[in-house]
Design an enzyme around this catalytic site. Sequence first.
Site, PDB file in Angstrom:
ATOM      1  N   ARG A 189      -2.396  -7.891  -2.259  1.00  0.00           N
ATOM      2  CA  ARG A 189      -3.669  -8.457  -2.732  1.00  0.00           C
ATOM      3  C   ARG A 189      -3.820  -8.226  -4.233  1.00  0.00           C
ATOM      4  O   ARG A 189      -4.290  -9.062  -4.963  1.00  0.00           O
ATOM      5  CB  ARG A 189      -4.851  -7.783  -2.020  1.00  0.00           C
ATOM      6  CG  ARG A 189      -5.200  -8.445  -0.707  1.00  0.00           C
ATOM      7  CD  ARG A 189      -6.237  -7.664   0.009  1.00  0.00           C
ATOM      8  NE  ARG A 189      -5.787  -6.290   0.216  1.00  0.00           N
ATOM      9  CZ  ARG A 189      -6.393  -5.397   0.989  1.00  0.00           C
ATOM     10  NH1 ARG A 189      -7.481  -5.731   1.619  1.00  0.00           N
ATOM     11  NH2 ARG A 189      -5.912  -4.181   1.139  1.00  0.00           N
TER      12      ARG A 189
ATOM     13  N   GLU B 185      -0.276  -7.269  22.297  1.00  0.00           N
ATOM     14  CA  GLU B 185       0.459  -6.136  22.862  1.00  0.00           C
ATOM     15  C   GLU B 185      -0.474  -5.295  23.736  1.00  0.00           C
ATOM     16  O   GLU B 185      -1.666  -5.221  23.442  1.00  0.00           O
ATOM     17  CB  GLU B 185       1.096  -5.290  21.745  1.00  0.00           C
ATOM     18  CG  GLU B 185       0.101  -4.664  20.787  1.00  0.00           C
ATOM     19  CD  GLU B 185       0.789  -3.854  19.695  1.00  0.00           C
ATOM     20  OE1 GLU B 185       1.547  -4.432  18.904  1.00  0.00           O
ATOM     21  OE2 GLU B 185       0.534  -2.639  19.665  1.00  0.00           O
TER      22      GLU B 185
ATOM     23  N   HIS C 108       5.497  -0.303  19.412  1.00  0.00           N
ATOM     24  CA  HIS C 108       4.472   0.231  18.491  1.00  0.00           C
ATOM     25  C   HIS C 108       4.621   1.756  18.328  1.00  0.00           C
ATOM     26  O   HIS C 108       3.709   2.519  18.672  1.00  0.00           O
ATOM     27  CB  HIS C 108       3.066  -0.144  18.982  1.00  0.00           C
ATOM     28  CG  HIS C 108       2.035  -0.119  17.894  1.00  0.00           C
ATOM     29  ND1 HIS C 108       0.950  -0.963  17.863  1.00  0.00           N
ATOM     30  CD2 HIS C 108       1.928   0.660  16.779  1.00  0.00           C
ATOM     31  CE1 HIS C 108       0.208  -0.693  16.793  1.00  0.00           C
ATOM     32  NE2 HIS C 108       0.793   0.300  16.111  1.00  0.00           N
ATOM     33  N   ILE C 109       5.772   2.153  17.791  1.00  0.00           N
ATOM     34  CA  ILE C 109       6.067   3.593  17.687  1.00  0.00           C
ATOM     35  C   ILE C 109       6.358   4.040  16.252  1.00  0.00           C
ATOM     36  O   ILE C 109       6.916   5.118  16.049  1.00  0.00           O
ATOM     37  CB  ILE C 109       7.268   3.984  18.590  1.00  0.00           C
ATOM     38  CG1 ILE C 109       8.519   3.132  18.284  1.00  0.00           C
ATOM     39  CG2 ILE C 109       6.894   3.903  20.061  1.00  0.00           C
ATOM     40  CD1 ILE C 109       9.799   3.650  18.941  1.00  0.00           C
TER      41      ILE C 109
ATOM     42  N   ALA D 245       3.452  -4.000  10.780  1.00  0.00           N
ATOM     43  CA  ALA D 245       2.039  -4.009  10.390  1.00  0.00           C
ATOM     44  C   ALA D 245       1.123  -4.037  11.615  1.00  0.00           C
ATOM     45  O   ALA D 245       0.654  -2.986  12.078  1.00  0.00           O
ATOM     46  CB  ALA D 245       1.784  -5.190   9.474  1.00  0.00           C
ATOM     47  N   ARG D 246       0.844  -5.207  12.142  1.00  0.00           N
ATOM     48  CA  ARG D 246      -0.013  -5.390  13.312  1.00  0.00           C
ATOM     49  C   ARG D 246       0.367  -6.699  13.956  1.00  0.00           C
ATOM     50  O   ARG D 246       0.770  -7.632  13.260  1.00  0.00           O
ATOM     51  CB  ARG D 246      -1.492  -5.518  12.895  1.00  0.00           C
ATOM     52  CG  ARG D 246      -2.280  -4.247  12.831  1.00  0.00           C
ATOM     53  CD  ARG D 246      -2.569  -3.668  14.212  1.00  0.00           C
ATOM     54  NE  ARG D 246      -3.344  -2.442  14.125  1.00  0.00           N
ATOM     55  CZ  ARG D 246      -2.850  -1.237  13.844  1.00  0.00           C
ATOM     56  NH1 ARG D 246      -1.572  -1.062  13.640  1.00  0.00           N
ATOM     57  NH2 ARG D 246      -3.639  -0.178  13.775  1.00  0.00           N
TER      58      ARG D 246
ATOM     59  N   GLY E 135       0.853  -1.188   0.000  1.00  0.00           N
ATOM     60  CA  GLY E 135       0.000   0.000   0.000  1.00  0.00           C
ATOM     61  C   GLY E 135       0.885   1.234   0.000  1.00  0.00           C
ATOM     62  O   GLY E 135       2.055   1.186  -0.400  1.00  0.00           O
ATOM     63  N   ARG E 136       0.325   2.325   0.520  1.00  0.00           N
ATOM     64  CA  ARG E 136       1.063   3.591   0.450  1.00  0.00           C
ATOM     65  C   ARG E 136       2.340   3.555   1.270  1.00  0.00           C
ATOM     66  O   ARG E 136       3.364   4.095   0.866  1.00  0.00           O
ATOM     67  CB  ARG E 136       0.148   4.731   0.913  1.00  0.00           C
ATOM     68  CG  ARG E 136      -0.937   5.015  -0.109  1.00  0.00           C
ATOM     69  CD  ARG E 136      -2.071   5.803   0.468  1.00  0.00           C
ATOM     70  NE  ARG E 136      -2.866   4.980   1.383  1.00  0.00           N
ATOM     71  CZ  ARG E 136      -4.157   5.165   1.634  1.00  0.00           C
ATOM     72  NH1 ARG E 136      -4.802   6.149   1.053  1.00  0.00           N
ATOM     73  NH2 ARG E 136      -4.808   4.386   2.474  1.00  0.00           N
ATOM     74  N   ILE E 137       2.303   2.885   2.429  1.00  0.00           N
ATOM     75  CA  ILE E 137       3.517   2.822   3.259  1.00  0.00           C
ATOM     76  C   ILE E 137       4.532   1.869   2.629  1.00  0.00           C
ATOM     77  O   ILE E 137       5.729   2.175   2.568  1.00  0.00           O
ATOM     78  CB  ILE E 137       3.183   2.413   4.713  1.00  0.00           C
ATOM     79  CG1 ILE E 137       2.191   3.404   5.328  1.00  0.00           C
ATOM     80  CG2 ILE E 137       4.450   2.338   5.549  1.00  0.00           C
ATOM     81  CD1 ILE E 137       1.630   2.981   6.691  1.00  0.00           C
TER      82      ILE E 137
HETATM   83  C1  GLV Z   1      -0.663   2.493  13.840  1.00  0.00           C
HETATM   84  O1  GLV Z   1      -0.421   1.359  14.095  1.00  0.00           O
HETATM   85  C2  GLV Z   1      -1.701   2.895  12.942  1.00  0.00           C
HETATM   86  O2  GLV Z   1      -2.470   2.046  12.479  1.00  0.00           O
HETATM   87  O3  GLV Z   1      -1.787   4.091  12.658  1.00  0.00           O
END
Ligand code: GLV
Length: 322
Positions: A177, A268, A286-287, A238-239, A155-157
């Site tokens: 995808r 987390e 998560h920073i 990601a997550r 995606g964009r990131i």
């Molecule tokens: C950070 O995890 C976000 O989804 O912006």
Amino acid sequence: MKPAILVARAVFPEVLHRLSAHFEVESNQDDVVFTPSELIEKLRGKAGAITTSSARINRELLQQLPNLKMVANMAVGYDNFDVAVMTEFGVKASNTPDVLNETTADFGWALMMATARRITEAEHWLRDGQWHKWRYDYFLGADLHGSTLGIIGMGRIGQAIARRSTGFNMRVIYHNRSRLAPEQEAFANNAQYVSKDEVLRQADHLMLILPYSPASHHTIGAAELAIMKPTATLTNLARGGIVDDKALIVALRNKQIAAAGLDVFENEPKFDPDFLGLNNVVLTPHIASASEATRRAMANCAVDNLIAGLSGATPPNLLTSF
Ligand code: GLV
């Protein structure tokens, strides 16, 4: 009368100031992480809310909150929202895309480089008083320049991460995808679209930056780790839940892959303590989007969405459609 809203977590004070021109604001500057039932109580009678990923907006909550009209998440990810149920209840949802792309991509590189060059491991060793001489084989790591960068989630990131690799003379392969348009691939350092297995097999450095959903749960587990190069690094921006953390711990312990950089974890902030016993993993809380400017931009983006949504206009980053 101004509509009542809840700002569910602590925010920059000027954000509250901006909101108070439009709404009766209940804030949470003590930053209590509400339980689901506390959140319902706090949201009673509110027309809107600004939330982060600690607030789960689901059927159980919405059934008890007939006045709620909009929830603006201060994050690009919104796996804490059940968007289908929000749509069913006519509650608008928004997120904060774009404003964090470049900052998150910068951090992805910082984490990948720290992982490949063993920076935190070396610093801990130095701080621990163990540095008495130079040696040819202390903290040998992997090069980034000239290597293959594999990205899952373009995606964009993901594209912003790929663009940064031109200065390192890297080859970029990706899986997503759907395939990007040719001009997007060209702009992302001529990224080449391949199957997920090919990304895993060929990457010297694997970057995960795809959204979490039940379909992407454990995108990386034991089977995927088994086909990666033993010299490869894995970075998860990601997550939690995208990676099977237990399987990753086994792979890191057995040196099935060289190292990992993790900004996100299953469950987390209560991540698996077995990570702490490994020196081939870089751990951050998560920073990835946490630059001063970007966190302010994310907060203001959430505010813009809420103001629009509660005034009857279409929020710029609306996720629901009804
Ligand atoms: C950070 O995890 C976000 O989804 O912006």
